[in-house]
Structures are given as C-alpha cells and as structure tokens.
Design a protein around this motif. Structure first.
Motif, short mmCIF file in Angstrom:
data_model
loop_
_atom_site.label_atom_id
_atom_site.label_comp_id
_atom_site.label_asym_id
_atom_site.label_seq_id
_atom_site.Cartn_x
_atom_site.Cartn_y
_atom_site.Cartn_z
N CYS A 168 34.32 39.27 21.47
CA CYS A 168 33.48 39.90 22.50
C CYS A 168 33.23 38.94 23.66
O CYS A 168 33.29 39.34 24.82
N TYR A 169 32.96 37.67 23.34
CA TYR A 169 32.76 36.69 24.41
C TYR A 169 34.03 36.49 25.23
O TYR A 169 33.97 36.34 26.45
N ARG A 170 35.20 36.48 24.57
CA ARG A 170 36.45 36.37 25.32
C ARG A 170 36.64 37.58 26.24
O ARG A 170 37.09 37.44 27.38
N LEU A 171 36.29 38.75 25.75
CA LEU A 171 36.39 39.96 26.56
C LEU A 171 35.46 39.89 27.76
O LEU A 171 35.84 40.24 28.88
N LEU A 172 34.24 39.40 27.55
CA LEU A 172 33.30 39.25 28.67
C LEU A 172 33.86 38.29 29.72
O LEU A 172 33.73 38.53 30.93
N ALA A 173 34.48 37.21 29.27
CA ALA A 173 35.06 36.23 30.21
C ALA A 173 36.17 36.87 31.02
O ALA A 173 36.23 36.71 32.25
N ARG A 174 37.07 37.59 30.36
CA ARG A 174 38.17 38.25 31.08
C ARG A 174 37.65 39.30 32.06
O ARG A 174 38.14 39.41 33.19
N GLU A 175 36.66 40.06 31.64
CA GLU A 175 36.10 41.10 32.50
C GLU A 175 35.46 40.48 33.74
O GLU A 175 35.63 40.96 34.85
N ARG A 176 34.72 39.38 33.54
CA ARG A 176 34.09 38.71 34.68
C ARG A 176 35.15 38.18 35.64
O ARG A 176 35.02 38.33 36.86
N GLU A 177 36.21 37.57 35.11
CA GLU A 177 37.28 37.07 35.97
C GLU A 177 37.93 38.20 36.75
O GLU A 177 38.24 38.05 37.94
N TRP A 178 38.14 39.34 36.10
CA TRP A 178 38.74 40.49 36.77
C TRP A 178 37.83 41.00 37.88
O TRP A 178 38.28 41.30 38.99
N LEU A 179 36.53 41.10 37.60
CA LEU A 179 35.59 41.57 38.62
C LEU A 179 35.55 40.63 39.82
O LEU A 179 35.43 41.07 40.96
N ILE A 180 35.68 39.34 39.57
CA ILE A 180 35.72 38.37 40.67
C ILE A 180 37.01 38.57 41.47
O ILE A 180 36.99 38.56 42.70
N GLU A 181 38.13 38.77 40.78
CA GLU A 181 39.42 38.98 41.46
C GLU A 181 39.39 40.17 42.40
O GLU A 181 39.94 40.11 43.51
N ILE A 182 38.79 41.28 41.97
CA ILE A 182 38.78 42.48 42.81
C ILE A 182 37.64 42.47 43.83
O ILE A 182 37.52 43.39 44.63
N GLY A 183 36.80 41.42 43.80
CA GLY A 183 35.74 41.29 44.78
C GLY A 183 34.48 42.06 44.45
O GLY A 183 33.60 42.21 45.29
N ALA A 184 34.37 42.54 43.22
CA ALA A 184 33.17 43.30 42.84
C ALA A 184 32.03 42.39 42.41
O ALA A 184 30.91 42.84 42.23
N MET A 185 32.32 41.09 42.25
CA MET A 185 31.31 40.16 41.77
C MET A 185 31.60 38.80 42.38
O MET A 185 32.74 38.43 42.61
N GLU A 186 30.54 38.04 42.60
CA GLU A 186 30.70 36.69 43.12
C GLU A 186 31.10 35.75 41.99
O GLU A 186 30.86 36.03 40.82
N ASN A 187 31.69 34.63 42.38
CA ASN A 187 32.15 33.65 41.40
C ASN A 187 31.00 33.03 40.62
O ASN A 187 31.11 32.80 39.44
N GLN A 188 29.91 32.74 41.28
CA GLN A 188 28.76 32.13 40.61
C GLN A 188 27.73 33.20 40.28
O GLN A 188 27.50 34.11 41.07
N PRO A 189 27.09 33.08 39.12
CA PRO A 189 26.05 34.05 38.79
C PRO A 189 24.86 33.93 39.73
O PRO A 189 24.58 32.85 40.24
N ALA A 190 24.21 35.03 39.95
CA ALA A 190 23.02 35.03 40.81
C ALA A 190 21.91 34.26 40.12
O ALA A 190 21.86 34.15 38.90
N ALA A 191 21.02 33.72 40.93
CA ALA A 191 19.87 33.01 40.37
C ALA A 191 19.05 33.97 39.52
O ALA A 191 18.88 35.13 39.88
N ARG A 192 18.59 33.47 38.42
CA ARG A 192 17.82 34.33 37.52
C ARG A 192 16.42 34.55 38.04
O ARG A 192 15.74 33.62 38.47
#
Length: 72
Positions: free
Chosen positions: A36-60
């Motif tokens: 599940c953690y590997r899937l989350l990592a791949r999903e985050r990388e994909w979202l960054i690639e398509i521009g739907a998410m920034e590379n760094q997480p937002a401040a909490r």
C-alpha cells in the motif's frame, strides 16, 4: 501528506517487519501494508507528473479538536 520518498521508506520498514516475524498472518499483513505504501508513492509521483499536485507536501495545518466543533 508525505513525499513519495517517505512513503517508500515506510514500505521498506514494513517489508523488514514482515521478514522479521515467523507468524504467517503478520507476514502477510506487513507485506500488504508495504504494498500500500509503494502504491501511495507511485500515485503521488504520477500526480506530480501530470501537474495535479506539487512536489512538496503542503504545510500541515493544526487540527481542530472537538471543542472547536461543539457549540453550547
């Protein structure tokens, strides 16, 4: 939210835990969690690639407790 690298580190931790136990049920659970953690990592990388998410997480932001939700 974590970075993809942090998700992968967690995956490695759970893989190590799976390898350290003799209990087959725990081995399976730890392996599933690692997946599940590997899937989350791949999903985050994909979202960054398509521009739907920034590379760094937002401040909490601090969480609001129940007191902030209840009114008298």
């Amino acid at each position: 939210m974590r970075t993809a690298t942090e998700y992968m580190k967690k995956a490695v931790e759970f893989e190590q835990m799976a390898g350290a136990t003799q209990d087959p049920v725990l081995q399976a659970r730890f392996s599933n969690i690692a997946g599940c953690y590997r899937l989350l990592a791949r999903e985050r990388e994909w979202l960054i690639e398509i521009g739907a998410m920034e590379n760094q997480p937002a401040a909490r932001r601090p969480r609001r407790g129940m007191m902030g939700l209840l009114r008298s």
